[in-house]
Design a protein around this motif. Structure first.
Motif, PDB file in Angstrom:
ATOM      1  N   CYS A  12       0.830  -1.216   0.000  1.00  0.00           N
ATOM      2  CA  CYS A  12       0.000   0.000   0.000  1.00  0.00           C
ATOM      3  C   CYS A  12       0.858   1.258   0.000  1.00  0.00           C
ATOM      4  CB  CYS A  12      -0.915   0.023   1.227  1.00  0.00           C
ATOM      5  SG  CYS A  12      -2.057  -1.359   1.326  1.00  0.00           S
ATOM      6  N   GLY A  13       1.754   1.356   0.949  1.00  0.00           N
ATOM      7  CA  GLY A  13       2.627   2.512   1.066  1.00  0.00           C
ATOM      8  C   GLY A  13       2.260   3.391   2.236  1.00  0.00           C
ATOM      9  N   TYR A  14       3.233   4.123   2.718  1.00  0.00           N
ATOM     10  CA  TYR A  14       3.049   5.052   3.836  1.00  0.00           C
ATOM     11  C   TYR A  14       2.700   6.426   3.281  1.00  0.00           C
ATOM     12  CZ  TYR A  14       4.247   8.161   7.682  1.00  0.00           C
ATOM     13  OH  TYR A  14       4.200   9.131   8.651  1.00  0.00           O
ATOM     14  N   VAL A  15       1.651   7.030   3.813  1.00  0.00           N
ATOM     15  CA  VAL A  15       1.247   8.375   3.401  1.00  0.00           C
ATOM     16  C   VAL A  15       1.680   9.341   4.497  1.00  0.00           C
ATOM     17  CG1 VAL A  15      -0.665   9.867   2.748  1.00  0.00           C
ATOM     18  CG2 VAL A  15      -0.727   7.437   2.141  1.00  0.00           C
ATOM     19  N   ASP A  16       2.588  10.260   4.158  1.00  0.00           N
ATOM     20  CA  ASP A  16       3.084  11.201   5.157  1.00  0.00           C
ATOM     21  C   ASP A  16       2.096  12.346   5.381  1.00  0.00           C
ATOM     22  OD1 ASP A  16       3.497  13.136   3.137  1.00  0.00           O
ATOM     23  OD2 ASP A  16       5.626  12.690   2.962  1.00  0.00           O
ATOM     24  N   TYR A  50       4.047  -4.284  20.767  1.00  0.00           N
ATOM     25  CA  TYR A  50       4.778  -3.077  20.378  1.00  0.00           C
ATOM     26  C   TYR A  50       6.226  -3.371  20.020  1.00  0.00           C
ATOM     27  CZ  TYR A  50       5.359   1.924  20.004  1.00  0.00           C
ATOM     28  OH  TYR A  50       5.571   3.184  19.509  1.00  0.00           O
ATOM     29  N   LEU A  51       6.708  -4.542  20.406  1.00  0.00           N
ATOM     30  CA  LEU A  51       8.075  -4.935  20.065  1.00  0.00           C
ATOM     31  C   LEU A  51       8.290  -4.889  18.560  1.00  0.00           C
ATOM     32  CD1 LEU A  51      10.847  -6.039  20.921  1.00  0.00           C
ATOM     33  CD2 LEU A  51       9.847  -8.333  20.791  1.00  0.00           C
ATOM     34  N   THR A  52       7.313  -5.331  17.804  1.00  0.00           N
ATOM     35  CA  THR A  52       7.400  -5.317  16.338  1.00  0.00           C
ATOM     36  C   THR A  52       7.653  -3.911  15.823  1.00  0.00           C
ATOM     37  OG1 THR A  52       5.952  -7.228  16.138  1.00  0.00           O
ATOM     38  CG2 THR A  52       6.100  -5.795  14.215  1.00  0.00           C
ATOM     39  N   ILE A  53       6.929  -2.948  16.360  1.00  0.00           N
ATOM     40  CA  ILE A  53       7.072  -1.550  15.927  1.00  0.00           C
ATOM     41  C   ILE A  53       8.493  -1.063  16.179  1.00  0.00           C
ATOM     42  CG2 ILE A  53       6.273   0.827  16.319  1.00  0.00           C
ATOM     43  CD1 ILE A  53       4.131  -0.983  15.047  1.00  0.00           C
ATOM     44  N   ARG A  58      14.016   0.145  13.792  1.00  0.00           N
ATOM     45  CA  ARG A  58      15.475   0.072  13.835  1.00  0.00           C
ATOM     46  C   ARG A  58      16.062  -0.487  12.551  1.00  0.00           C
ATOM     47  NH1 ARG A  58      17.415  -0.165  19.610  1.00  0.00           N
ATOM     48  NH2 ARG A  58      19.287  -1.141  18.757  1.00  0.00           N
ATOM     49  N   VAL A  59      15.363  -1.429  11.901  1.00  0.00           N
ATOM     50  CA  VAL A  59      15.948  -2.120  10.747  1.00  0.00           C
ATOM     51  C   VAL A  59      15.478  -1.596   9.391  1.00  0.00           C
ATOM     52  CG1 VAL A  59      16.415  -4.224  12.062  1.00  0.00           C
ATOM     53  CG2 VAL A  59      14.278  -4.024  10.770  1.00  0.00           C
ATOM     54  N   VAL A  60      14.359  -0.886   9.354  1.00  0.00           N
ATOM     55  CA  VAL A  60      13.944  -0.237   8.102  1.00  0.00           C
ATOM     56  C   VAL A  60      14.746   1.060   8.025  1.00  0.00           C
ATOM     57  CG1 VAL A  60      12.058   0.814   6.800  1.00  0.00           C
ATOM     58  CG2 VAL A  60      11.652  -1.286   8.109  1.00  0.00           C
ATOM     59  N   THR A  61      15.676   1.098   7.098  1.00  0.00           N
ATOM     60  CA  THR A  61      16.609   2.225   7.038  1.00  0.00           C
ATOM     61  C   THR A  61      16.146   3.349   6.120  1.00  0.00           C
ATOM     62  OG1 THR A  61      17.864   1.107   5.298  1.00  0.00           O
ATOM     63  CG2 THR A  61      18.597   0.781   7.577  1.00  0.00           C
ATOM     64  N   ARG A  62      15.237   3.033   5.212  1.00  0.00           N
ATOM     65  CA  ARG A  62      14.745   4.051   4.286  1.00  0.00           C
ATOM     66  C   ARG A  62      13.361   3.657   3.824  1.00  0.00           C
ATOM     67  NH1 ARG A  62      14.074   4.452  -0.900  1.00  0.00           N
ATOM     68  NH2 ARG A  62      15.101   2.485  -1.375  1.00  0.00           N
ATOM     69  N   LEU A  63      12.498   4.653   3.667  1.00  0.00           N
ATOM     70  CA  LEU A  63      11.171   4.451   3.083  1.00  0.00           C
ATOM     71  C   LEU A  63      10.881   5.673   2.234  1.00  0.00           C
ATOM     72  CD1 LEU A  63       8.691   2.707   2.769  1.00  0.00           C
ATOM     73  CD2 LEU A  63       7.748   3.752   4.822  1.00  0.00           C
ATOM     74  N   GLY A  64      10.928   5.488   0.925  1.00  0.00           N
ATOM     75  CA  GLY A  64      10.813   6.637   0.027  1.00  0.00           C
ATOM     76  C   GLY A  64      11.976   7.575   0.302  1.00  0.00           C
ATOM     77  N   ASP A  65      11.673   8.855   0.527  1.00  0.00           N
ATOM     78  CA  ASP A  65      12.748   9.793   0.863  1.00  0.00           C
ATOM     79  C   ASP A  65      12.856  10.017   2.373  1.00  0.00           C
ATOM     80  OD1 ASP A  65      10.464  11.298   1.203  1.00  0.00           O
ATOM     81  OD2 ASP A  65      11.045  12.902  -0.161  1.00  0.00           O
ATOM     82  N   LEU A  66      12.215   9.144   3.152  1.00  0.00           N
ATOM     83  CA  LEU A  66      12.307   9.214   4.611  1.00  0.00           C
ATOM     84  C   LEU A  66      13.457   8.339   5.094  1.00  0.00           C
ATOM     85  CD1 LEU A  66       8.516   8.694   5.450  1.00  0.00           C
ATOM     86  CD2 LEU A  66       9.729  10.874   5.175  1.00  0.00           C
ATOM     87  N   HIS A  67      14.422   8.932   5.730  1.00  0.00           N
ATOM     88  CA  HIS A  67      15.492   8.177   6.370  1.00  0.00           C
ATOM     89  C   HIS A  67      16.171   9.070   7.389  1.00  0.00           C
ATOM     90  CE1 HIS A  67      17.163  10.038   2.757  1.00  0.00           C
ATOM     91  NE2 HIS A  67      18.338   9.999   3.296  1.00  0.00           N
ATOM     92  N   VAL A  71       9.799   5.568  14.737  1.00  0.00           N
ATOM     93  CA  VAL A  71       8.674   4.810  15.295  1.00  0.00           C
ATOM     94  C   VAL A  71       7.339   5.339  14.771  1.00  0.00           C
ATOM     95  CG1 VAL A  71       7.462   4.266  17.448  1.00  0.00           C
ATOM     96  CG2 VAL A  71       9.946   4.119  17.351  1.00  0.00           C
ATOM     97  N   ARG A  72       7.194   6.650  14.649  1.00  0.00           N
ATOM     98  CA  ARG A  72       5.927   7.229  14.173  1.00  0.00           C
ATOM     99  C   ARG A  72       5.576   6.748  12.767  1.00  0.00           C
ATOM    100  NH1 ARG A  72       8.257  12.433  15.831  1.00  0.00           N
ATOM    101  NH2 ARG A  72       8.556  12.527  13.609  1.00  0.00           N
ATOM    102  N   VAL A  73       6.588   6.581  11.925  1.00  0.00           N
ATOM    103  CA  VAL A  73       6.339   6.101  10.559  1.00  0.00           C
ATOM    104  C   VAL A  73       5.827   4.665  10.611  1.00  0.00           C
ATOM    105  CG1 VAL A  73       7.418   5.504   8.350  1.00  0.00           C
ATOM    106  CG2 VAL A  73       7.986   7.676   9.475  1.00  0.00           C
ATOM    107  N   ILE A  74       6.494   3.805  11.363  1.00  0.00           N
ATOM    108  CA  ILE A  74       6.062   2.410  11.457  1.00  0.00           C
ATOM    109  C   ILE A  74       4.664   2.325  12.065  1.00  0.00           C
ATOM    110  CG2 ILE A  74       6.589   0.124  12.398  1.00  0.00           C
ATOM    111  CD1 ILE A  74       8.562   1.058  10.221  1.00  0.00           C
ATOM    112  N   GLU A  75       4.382   3.149  13.065  1.00  0.00           N
ATOM    113  CA  GLU A  75       3.037   3.180  13.671  1.00  0.00           C
ATOM    114  C   GLU A  75       1.972   3.597  12.662  1.00  0.00           C
ATOM    115  OE1 GLU A  75       3.976   4.450  18.301  1.00  0.00           O
ATOM    116  OE2 GLU A  75       3.711   6.007  16.804  1.00  0.00           O
ATOM    117  N   GLY A  76       2.353   4.416  11.689  1.00  0.00           N
ATOM    118  CA  GLY A  76       1.408   4.932  10.707  1.00  0.00           C
ATOM    119  C   GLY A  76       1.205   4.063   9.482  1.00  0.00           C
ATOM    120  N   LEU A  77       1.863   2.916   9.434  1.00  0.00           N
ATOM    121  CA  LEU A  77       1.701   2.026   8.284  1.00  0.00           C
ATOM    122  C   LEU A  77       0.324   1.372   8.269  1.00  0.00           C
ATOM    123  CD1 LEU A  77       5.120   0.136   8.331  1.00  0.00           C
ATOM    124  CD2 LEU A  77       4.396   1.895   6.702  1.00  0.00           C
TER     125      LEU A  77
END
Length: 128
Positions: A12-16, A50-53, A58-67, A71-77
């Protein structure tokens, strides 16, 4: 040479906050500290899920131009994207895993690659 970073495309993708869609990203192999340190976080003690979040942040190093990805990005997926990242995390961090899910950049077809020498390319719709 050991591959330590893996590209991915979210379903789907993350919408900022500005409405921009971020689908392509990179996940790196987890370290022992990536899995152990979040266990001490109060949010994990209150809710184990919440451990998953925390681990994914910690391991997702880039998402689009977000790097870096916080935690807020992962919570918003979306749930489908969270599930996708959880499966990818297991695939790349599990010892002996040789299958890697990917997507053709031209036609968008999703498929799995067997990364063993001489492995086959398998259609992801075939139950993988």
């Amino acid at each position: 040479m050991l591959q330590t970073e893996f590209p991915f495309t979210l379903p789907c993708g993350y919408v900022d906050a500005r409405g921009n869609l971020h689908r392509q990203g990179t996940m790196r192999l987890a370290t022992a500290l990536d899995e152990i340190e979040p266990l001490q976080d109060a949010r994990v003690r209150a809710n184990e899920a919440y451990l998953t979040i925390l681990v994914l942040s910690r391991v997702v190093t880039r998402l689009g131009d977000l790097h870096p990805v916080d935690v807020r990005v992962i919570e918003g997926l979306f749930s489908a994207d969270l599930a996708y990242l959880q499966r990818l995390y297991v695939q790349i961090n599990e010892v002996g895993t040789t299958l890697f899910e990917t997507q053709c950049p031209r036609c968008g077809l999703r498929f799995s690659l067997d990364l063993t020498e001489g492995g086959d390319i398998n259609d992801a719709s075939a139950g993988l």
